[in-house]
Design a protein around this motif. Structure first.
Motif, PDB file in Angstrom:
ATOM      1  N   ALA A  36      34.368  35.111  28.319  1.00 50.77           N
ATOM      2  CA  ALA A  36      35.812  34.911  28.302  1.00 50.77           C
ATOM      3  C   ALA A  36      36.104  33.521  27.758  1.00 50.77           C
ATOM      4  O   ALA A  36      35.449  33.072  26.806  1.00 50.77           O
ATOM      5  N   TYR A  37      37.048  32.843  28.350  1.00 54.24           N
ATOM      6  CA  TYR A  37      37.455  31.504  27.898  1.00 54.24           C
ATOM      7  C   TYR A  37      36.267  30.548  28.000  1.00 54.24           C
ATOM      8  O   TYR A  37      35.747  30.294  29.079  1.00 54.24           O
ATOM      9  N   THR A  38      35.818  30.033  26.831  1.00 57.36           N
ATOM     10  CA  THR A  38      34.646  29.149  26.778  1.00 57.36           C
ATOM     11  C   THR A  38      34.998  27.925  25.938  1.00 57.36           C
ATOM     12  O   THR A  38      34.720  27.868  24.738  1.00 57.36           O
ATOM     13  N   PRO A  39      35.623  26.925  26.548  1.00 60.19           N
ATOM     14  CA  PRO A  39      36.097  25.777  25.773  1.00 60.19           C
ATOM     15  C   PRO A  39      34.987  24.848  25.275  1.00 60.19           C
ATOM     16  O   PRO A  39      35.238  24.013  24.424  1.00 60.19           O
ATOM     17  N   ASP A  40      33.783  24.999  25.816  1.00 62.27           N
ATOM     18  CA  ASP A  40      32.672  24.156  25.376  1.00 62.27           C
ATOM     19  C   ASP A  40      32.151  24.669  24.034  1.00 62.27           C
ATOM     20  O   ASP A  40      31.621  25.789  23.943  1.00 62.27           O
ATOM     21  N   ILE A  41      32.288  23.865  22.981  1.00 65.90           N
ATOM     22  CA  ILE A  41      31.918  24.300  21.627  1.00 65.90           C
ATOM     23  C   ILE A  41      30.441  24.659  21.546  1.00 65.90           C
ATOM     24  O   ILE A  41      30.064  25.683  20.964  1.00 65.90           O
ATOM     25  N   LYS A  42      29.579  23.819  22.107  1.00 66.91           N
ATOM     26  CA  LYS A  42      28.134  24.073  22.026  1.00 66.91           C
ATOM     27  C   LYS A  42      27.758  25.374  22.725  1.00 66.91           C
ATOM     28  O   LYS A  42      26.943  26.148  22.236  1.00 66.91           O
ATOM     29  N   GLU A  43      28.367  25.619  23.866  1.00 67.16           N
ATOM     30  CA  GLU A  43      28.078  26.848  24.609  1.00 67.16           C
ATOM     31  C   GLU A  43      28.533  28.074  23.825  1.00 67.16           C
ATOM     32  O   GLU A  43      27.803  29.078  23.731  1.00 67.16           O
ATOM     33  N   LEU A  49      32.627  41.048  16.057  1.00 66.63           N
ATOM     34  CA  LEU A  49      33.110  40.193  17.131  1.00 66.63           C
ATOM     35  C   LEU A  49      34.457  40.742  17.576  1.00 66.63           C
ATOM     36  O   LEU A  49      35.456  40.627  16.861  1.00 66.63           O
ATOM     37  N   LEU A  50      34.467  41.370  18.757  1.00 69.78           N
ATOM     38  CA  LEU A  50      35.712  41.855  19.330  1.00 69.78           C
ATOM     39  C   LEU A  50      36.408  40.699  20.036  1.00 69.78           C
ATOM     40  O   LEU A  50      35.819  40.040  20.896  1.00 69.78           O
ATOM     41  N   ASP A  51      37.626  40.473  19.653  1.00 67.89           N
ATOM     42  CA  ASP A  51      38.428  39.387  20.218  1.00 67.89           C
ATOM     43  C   ASP A  51      39.617  40.006  20.938  1.00 67.89           C
ATOM     44  O   ASP A  51      40.617  40.353  20.313  1.00 67.89           O
ATOM     45  N   PHE A  52      39.482  40.171  22.272  1.00 68.03           N
ATOM     46  CA  PHE A  52      40.612  40.665  23.059  1.00 68.03           C
ATOM     47  C   PHE A  52      41.533  39.474  23.327  1.00 68.03           C
ATOM     48  O   PHE A  52      41.168  38.547  24.053  1.00 68.03           O
ATOM     49  N   THR A  53      42.711  39.502  22.741  1.00 62.83           N
ATOM     50  CA  THR A  53      43.578  38.336  22.724  1.00 62.83           C
ATOM     51  C   THR A  53      45.016  38.732  23.002  1.00 62.83           C
ATOM     52  O   THR A  53      45.303  39.881  23.383  1.00 62.83           O
ATOM     53  N   GLY A  54      45.933  37.810  22.828  1.00 62.15           N
ATOM     54  CA  GLY A  54      47.353  38.077  23.043  1.00 62.15           C
ATOM     55  C   GLY A  54      48.189  37.183  22.147  1.00 62.15           C
ATOM     56  O   GLY A  54      47.788  36.065  21.817  1.00 62.15           O
ATOM     57  N   ARG A  55      49.348  37.671  21.769  1.00 63.93           N
ATOM     58  CA  ARG A  55      50.230  36.866  20.919  1.00 63.93           C
ATOM     59  C   ARG A  55      50.667  35.585  21.642  1.00 63.93           C
ATOM     60  O   ARG A  55      50.802  34.546  21.022  1.00 63.93           O
ATOM     61  N   ALA A  56      50.893  35.691  22.950  1.00 66.83           N
ATOM     62  CA  ALA A  56      51.385  34.548  23.716  1.00 66.83           C
ATOM     63  C   ALA A  56      50.350  34.071  24.730  1.00 66.83           C
ATOM     64  O   ALA A  56      50.694  33.592  25.796  1.00 66.83           O
ATOM     65  N   ALA A  82      40.508  40.094  31.207  1.00 64.21           N
ATOM     66  CA  ALA A  82      40.647  38.672  30.898  1.00 64.21           C
ATOM     67  C   ALA A  82      41.053  38.478  29.441  1.00 64.21           C
ATOM     68  O   ALA A  82      40.695  39.257  28.569  1.00 64.21           O
ATOM     69  N   ARG A  83      41.810  37.436  29.207  1.00 60.51           N
ATOM     70  CA  ARG A  83      42.141  37.023  27.847  1.00 60.51           C
ATOM     71  C   ARG A  83      41.981  35.510  27.749  1.00 60.51           C
ATOM     72  O   ARG A  83      42.494  34.802  28.627  1.00 60.51           O
ATOM     73  N   PRO A  84      41.296  35.048  26.726  1.00 54.76           N
ATOM     74  CA  PRO A  84      40.568  35.831  25.730  1.00 54.76           C
ATOM     75  C   PRO A  84      39.287  36.423  26.324  1.00 54.76           C
ATOM     76  O   PRO A  84      38.791  35.957  27.355  1.00 54.76           O
ATOM     77  N   TYR A  85      38.761  37.431  25.633  1.00 55.31           N
ATOM     78  CA  TYR A  85      37.508  38.067  26.045  1.00 55.31           C
ATOM     79  C   TYR A  85      36.773  38.450  24.767  1.00 55.31           C
ATOM     80  O   TYR A  85      37.338  39.115  23.902  1.00 55.31           O
TER      81      TYR A  85
END
Length: 696
Positions: free
Chosen positions: A676-683, A578-585, A657-660
């Motif tokens: 990318a950003y997927t705030p829906d837990i089920k999805e 699982l690649l997590d393209f993220t950022g400290r801030a 995009a972050r997160p990706y």
């Protein structure tokens, strides 16, 4: 980068430059002994030509009457009636429909006081007044008298900012009052300023390619969210002392100025359109900057120095809100704009709008800084800056246009009063809290661990606890009027501030605080990264040896921050990556980690079924000299670890995009479509399950 920092320093220095407005009233004072226990305090005012200061007996429904405030009278002396006044003038103000009483050129007040405490020799009296010409200014001067030496002196001049542009008419009475009296404490300076907030914290990287995810519209910096946030900020700013009193006066002016009501309504709406246009014009330089350097917003969003600078600017604005000093644009600009409003026609209306924007800067400036800080730390580019300015201008202009179209609604407007300053002070507390988010961004990017989660929460708890005490009337600020009782609205706001403070406290012991995901530092950026009696995560057993290059991340997940080491480990354990393209801030990254990854089913997969590789696009660690290179995608020199991973994401996945998130097999091919950003837990859970199933 140094040029960029200098450019933005100069830009914001212009907005925070302090230039005192003109002082149209000069005061002198003296004390006269009347008897063994009675004294007369004499105040003489010299008023500049064409200015008018309003009497303490002027109709309160018009201009703000002068007020004599006795700061140390309790137990020491008592005033004998109202202060006697020199000769005044009267004129009818057809805007408010009242006869106003005022002075021109000179004024004198004679206040008799009776001593009740012979041991006390010092008398402190403050004069709060309003003086108007094309603009109205609220002044507050503090005087000190000595009954033993019979000497007097002006202790401080709390000259306030010009608060409104008055419409031009031939009669003196055309200069109406537009703001409420402020009571200034004897030992502090004056201020005015307000704000409301949008999300000020998303820091994202961008490149010369326009790579967008289909999930971007759900991010904190989506055009809709930015527009809505800045629209609300503009509306909130209208409930400040510099703007709110202008609404009925300006609307009445446009309606009564024209024989045709339709023409008056058109002019008022055009006035609002001009306000919007002026704010949008302020965004044009950013399009020029972006055209010269396509990476300018990437530099801004990840630049530590600019985040620290935003922190300092927000602190200055907040302190100004509290009453320490005034922040204004030079009065010469307001005078030039006001003179230009005499042109008449549509051009005159445009300059009236410009005058409003200039003279109300002490209240709109902090909110405007909030708008700039929000958008410049996003990945939306200059277009998003223009959209934000459009939203802010529309919010500020809406009341003027709505009440012009439906003037009967003005009867429902609350009367100006001390509550306006309360609103401003509340905004100051919010501004101060948000300032620390910018400082937290810088700390996170540099990984200094000075502002860890507990420290950040401790600061916020203190800020909102003090805010609750203020709303409950336990203390007052320099411009506050006396509060004989708590209004229902103020009491409810106090309860809300206190409840929010209580909500923050468990976060000190590891509570996730999901409402603030992305605002507070992450759970693992803490003195107790696994929670201190809370739910920060579960530590790896001391007997378990971490794989080479791995570390314990949020919620106790084992993660890699190096692509090659993570992939090599995945091959040894035969698990998908699982690649997590993220950022400290990155705000939305924290929202995913604290709002989605914490779900038990999601967390089980992340801990047991995949190998997590988190690549931080804003990591500031320099690459070794022999590993630096020129990107074939952007043409930029890649000198840091963060730029390396950003370039990798852009080149391989055509996204910034972050997160990706990418689920890939051991052959480095995708197992399903990245998200990318997927705030829906089920999805998000289904996406993980599908990818893992495809691997198996």
């Amino acid at each position: 980068m140094k040029k960029l920092s200098t450019l933005f320093f100069l830009l914001f220095a212009f907005f925070v430059a302090q230039a005192q407005v003109k002082e149209p009233v000069k005061w002198t004072s003296k004390i006269e002994k009347k008897s063994a226990t009675e004294y007369i305090l004499v105040f003489n005012a010299t008023i500049e030509d064409n200015w008018h200061m309003y009497s303490q007996f002027s109709d309160e429904n018009g201009a703000i009457p002068l007020e004599v405030i006795f700061n140390n009278n309790k137990g020491n002396y008592t005033p004998v009636g109202k202060a006697a006044e020199s000769k005044t003038e009267k004129a009818f103000n057809d805007t408010f429909g009242v006869t106003e009483t005022f002075w021109s050129h000179n004024a004198q007040l004679r206040q008799t006081i009776k001593i009740t405490n012979a041991a006390n020799e010092v008398i402190q009296v403050e004069l709060a007044y309003q003086v108007c010409k094309e603009v109205c200014i609220q002044g507050s001067n503090l005087f000190e008298f000595n009954t033993k030496t019979l000497k007097s002196k002006e202790v401080k001049n709390f000259e306030a900012v010009a608060v409104a542009a008055a419409p031009k008419k031939d009669a003196v009475s055309a200069v109406p009052a537009v703001s409420d009296t402020v009571t200034v404490q004897a030992t502090e300076q004056a201020t005015e300023l307000p704000t409301q907030s949008a999300d000020t914290t998303k820091v994202a990287d961008t490149t010369t390619k326009s790579a967008k995810s289909d999930k971007d519209d759900e991010s904190e910096t989506s055009p809709f969210n930015i527009f809505l946030g800045t629209l609300l900020a503009g509306i909130f700013v209208t409930f400040t002392p510099c703007v709110f009193p202008m609404i009925p006066m300006t609307v009445s002016f446009f309606i009564k100025q024209n024989t045709s009501k339709a023409k008056g309504k058109f002019n008022a709406v055009f006035y609002g359109i001009c306000i919007i246009a002026i704010y949008v014009l302020l965004s044009l330089p950013f399009h020029i900057f972006e055209g010269v350097d396509g990476n300018i917003f990437a530099d801004i969003s990840t630049n530590v120095y600019l985040n620290v600078f935003f922190f300092l600017v927000f602190v200055i604005f907040a302190v100004s809100f509290f009453g320490a000093f005034e922040i204004t644009i030079p009065s010469s600009l307001a005078n030039k704009a006001d003179n230009a409003s005499n042109l008449g026609g549509l051009a005159g209306i445009f300059f009236m709008a410009l005058t409003l924007i200039i003279v109300s800067f002490s209240c709109t400036g902090p909110a405007l800084g909030l708008v700039f800080g929000t958008v410049l730390s996003s990945d939306g580019g200059a277009t998003l800056v223009s959209l934000a300015m459009f939203g802010f201008g529309l919010g500020l202009a809406m009341p003027f246009m709505v009440f012009a179209l439906f003037p009967s609604l003005m009867a429902n407007l609350p009367k100006s009063g001390g509550w306006l300053n309360t609103v401003k002070v509340v905004f100051g507390f919010i501004e101060l809290a948000l300032a620390f988010k910018f400082l937290s961004n810088a700390d996170l990017v540099l990984q200094l661990h000075y502002l860890e989660r507990e420290v950040f929460l401790g600061i916020w708890i203190a800020i909102f606890a003090v805010l609750a005490l203020y709303l409950f009337g336990k203390f007052s600020m320099p411009h506050d009027s006396p509060v004989p009782f708590l209004s229902v609205g103020r009491m409810l706001l106090g309860v809300l501030a206190f409840a929010f403070t209580v909500y923050l406290v468990p976060g000190l012991w590891g509570a996730p605080l999901k409402l603030l995901s992305g605002i507070t530092p992450p759970l693992n950026y803490s003195e107790s990264p696994f929670g201190f009696g809370g739910s920060g995560g579960a530590p790896v057993a001391s007997t378990e040896k971490l794989p080479d290059g791995a570390e314990v991340a949020v919620h106790g997940i084992i993660a890699f921050e190096d692509y090659d080491k993570g992939l090599a480990y995945a091959k040894t354990v035969n698990k998908p990556v699982l690649l997590d393209f993220t950022g400290r801030a990155c705000v939305n990254c924290r929202k995913m980690e604290e709002g989605v990854w914490i779900d038990p089913e999601v967390l089980t997969i992340l801990k047991n079924d995949v190998v997590l590789i988190s690549l931080y696009g804003d990591e500031q660690i320099d690459l070794p000299e022999n590993e630096q290179f020129i990107s074939k995608y952007s043409g930029r020199k890649i000198t840091t670890v963060g730029k390396k991973w950003s370039d990798f994401q852009l080149g391989k996945y055509n996204s910034n995009a972050r997160p990706y998130y990418v689920l890939m097999g051991l052959d480095e091919k995708n197992l399903n479509d990245p998200v990318a950003y997927t705030p829906d837990i089920k999805e998000y859970l289904k996406w993980l399950q599908d990818g893992v199933a495809n691997f198996k």
